[in-house]
Design an enzyme around this catalytic site. Structure first.
Site, PDB file in Angstrom:
ATOM      1  N   HIS A  97       1.761  11.129  -2.051  1.00  0.00           N
ATOM      2  CA  HIS A  97       0.460  10.995  -1.409  1.00  0.00           C
ATOM      3  C   HIS A  97      -0.203  12.364  -1.450  1.00  0.00           C
ATOM      4  CE1 HIS A  97      -1.917   9.191   2.231  1.00  0.00           C
ATOM      5  NE2 HIS A  97      -2.600   9.167   1.105  1.00  0.00           N
TER       6      HIS A  97
ATOM      7  N   HIS B 240       0.856  -1.191   0.000  1.00  0.00           N
ATOM      8  CA  HIS B 240       0.000   0.000   0.000  1.00  0.00           C
ATOM      9  C   HIS B 240       0.891   1.239   0.000  1.00  0.00           C
ATOM     10  CE1 HIS B 240      -2.309   3.194   2.258  1.00  0.00           C
ATOM     11  NE2 HIS B 240      -3.159   2.910   1.293  1.00  0.00           N
TER      12      HIS B 240
END
Length: 575
Positions: free
Chosen positions: A169, A123
């Site tokens: 991110h 992830h």
């Protein structure tokens, strides 16, 4: 048996000396040695050793060449006729390279569709640390691939000048890394540990023009390594065997962004500081040049449609958009797809739709990812996802701890290739089209007996005062079963005081209803009366891969790195 003397300072006033003796063979080992040696012999011949391997260790595939190889490894080529003395035999049992606790080769059927396998999945694979402020880099991607991870996740965003693509991110303070650098690192390290396919999941936050740039970049860098189907959509996924040495792309087809709708705000926006999980699979919404897709004008829509053929044709595993109705999402249609759920959404859905989820995962792929509140890159317990057949249980590989040990343990199976065949009950239907119900409690299928004999190696891998500044360590062993709720159990040995070479000789039994999903977690701790007990090593092993008999069990540090010397002598038996 060597004796060691250790001197520790006591209360800054005087020294105290402790004497520890390395343990000899336990009585069970002595019995086995004499049972399999020729009558009256003081050594074990190659034929005797073969009998021990096939009968006691339950390795019927072993041959005379295997027993000779073991003797050669221990004594050298010129002394193979001498056989093994008792000390040699004991030394052999403690060699994890010769007497490993689990199978080391790929042995599962690798010709089934991808949906029939648990796949080692990362992830936000580019993050070095937490989800909000850490650096983005290709280093954790390389590390993940070397550890056997087969699914790499990249968040794609326009750079500041909107003419190139970066990985970071989004809506956080994480520093970006170039997509090109990430892709080159994947190409160079994809098949270092495993030859089975690498899947890259794109979380795409790009304009149509930049999607075209990505398509060209992917084609240029991966070349013939890149696999994509000739047909637009697959009715069944190809097998890992047919995809050996290939790289696949998984994301949403571009045109599907045009009518995507927002998902659950709870999953989309973690509490307070985290601005969003940034997964198109979570939000079903993508930003396009600071403009939401639902606000696109006709020109923008035309650009998407024009860029779609270049980008869409590279997608092998299509990520389906949520329709807002979970039962509708789980309908098994003619074409296969990937669906993503947060850990909390899966847990909630499993309360009402458990068999439906299992049925969906028999043909399609389900990806489960950490909830947005895990800003420290912690992980969740993976078993609820595995029990429902989820193939891609996405983990933060930098989030060290018990949950990650479970993940590492599961993927020690099948030679560590990153693909573990799901149990038959998760991929087959019954006579009335029924599927496995994770909520149903099943009878005991088999019982695992585990005996812990002794431990060694800490005095080599640790300094004199690493555990206790005033005396040798006080070690004990914790043994857990992680699996379906009915199989979970915890056991603990007694504590051996002031000894670098602890001997426990304790046996435990674990009745198992679903052994195919059970993991054996072993952890050694050093007892500390005034503070938290010290960590002294751990490992996690898939129960179905355990070899019977005496086994050398190497231990690992908290990050999953193997210690050079620390190991346990154990015995595994099934009944």
């Amino acid at each position: 048996m060597a004796t060691h003397t250790y001197t520790y300072k006591q209360f800054s006033c005087f020294n105290k000396t402790f004497t520890n003796t390395e343990p000899g063979p336990p009585s069970d080992v002595l019995h086995a040695f004499h049972s399999f040696s020729s009558a009256g012999a003081t050594s074990m011949s190659a034929d005797n050793l073969l009998g021990f391997l096939t009968d006691h260790q339950r390795e019927p595939q072993c041959t005379s060449d295997d027993s000779l190889r073991i003797i050669q490894s221990l004594k050298g080529d010129h002394k193979t006729d001498d056989g093994l003395t008792l000390d040699d035999f004991f030394h052999f049992l403690l060699r994890d390279d010769l007497n490993a606790p689990i199978k080391s080769e790929v042995h599962h059927d690798m010709n089934a569709p991808l949906s029939h396998y648990f796949i080692f999945t990362g992830h936000n694979s580019y993050l070095i640390g937490n989800q909000l402020t850490s650096d983005c880099s290709d280093v954790p991607i390389i590390d993940a691939l070397v550890r056997g991870v087969r699914v790499i996740e990249l968040d794609l965003w326009p750079n500041s000048t909107k003419d190139d693509v970066e990985v970071f991110h989004g809506r956080t303070l994480t520093t970006p890394v170039s997509l090109r650098q990430c892709l080159w690192s994947i190409r160079e390290h994809a098949f270092v540990t495993s030859k089975y396919p690498v899947i890259i999941t794109f979380e795409d936050h790009l304009t149509p023009d930049l999607q075209a740039v990505v398509a060209e970049m992917v084609t240029e860098i991966f070349g013939e390594l890149l696999y994509y189907p000739e047909t637009d959509l697959l009715s069944e996924f190809p097998s890992p065997e047919s995809l050996k040495g290939r790289i696949l792309i998984s994301t949403k087809p571009p045109i599907e962004y045009l009518d995507s709708k927002s998902c659950d705000e709870e999953d989309k926006k973690p509490k307070s500081t985290d601005k969003g999980s940034q997964s198109p699979d979570v939000t079903n919404k993508v930003e396009t040049d600071d403009k939401d897709v639902e606000d696109l004008n006709e020109s923008d829509e035309k650009s998407y449609k024009e860029s779609a053929p270049k980008y869409k044709r590279l997608i092998t595993i299509h990520a389906g958009k949520s329709k807002g109705d979970f039962q509708e999402d789980l309908k098994v249609a003619g074409k296969v797809k990937r669906l993503s759920l947060s850990e909390s959404k899966l847990e909630k859905a499993s309360e009402s739709f458990a068999p439906d989820i299992v049925r969906f995962t028999q043909k399609n792929i389900l990806r489960v990812y950490p909830k947005g509140t895990r800003i420290t890159s912690s992980n969740y317990k993976p078993h609820i996802a595995w029990t429902h057949g989820a193939q891609m249980v996405a983990f933060n590989m930098q989030g060290h701890g018990k949950s990650l040990w479970f993940m590492q343990g599961m993927f020690k199976a099948n030679g560590g290739c990153g693909y573990v065949k799901k149990p038959d009950f998760l991929v087959e239907k019954g006579p009335n089209n029924e599927v496995f119900d994770p909520k149903r409690t099943l009878p005991v299928n088999k019982t695992l007996k585990v005996k812990v004999y002794l431990g060694t190696g800490w005095s080599s891998d640790f300094s004199l005062t690493d555990f206790d500044s005033h005396s040798p360590p006080d070690f004990y062993v914790k043994i857990d079963i992680a699996g379906v709720p009915a199989d979970r159990a915890k056991k603990k040995t007694k504590t051996i005081k002031n000894n670098w070479f602890p001997v426990w000789e304790e046996e435990f039994e674990f009745p198992l209803s679903v052994p195919d999903l059970a993991l054996l977690r072993i952890q050694v701790k050093e007892e500390n009366r005034t503070e938290k007990d010290d960590f002294a090593g751990q490992t996690c092993l898939p129960v179905t891969e355990l070899k019977s008999g005496f086994r050398s069990v190497p231990l690992y540090d908290e990050k999953g790195e193997k210690y050079k010397s620390v190991k346990l002598l154990m015995r595994f038996q099934f009944k």
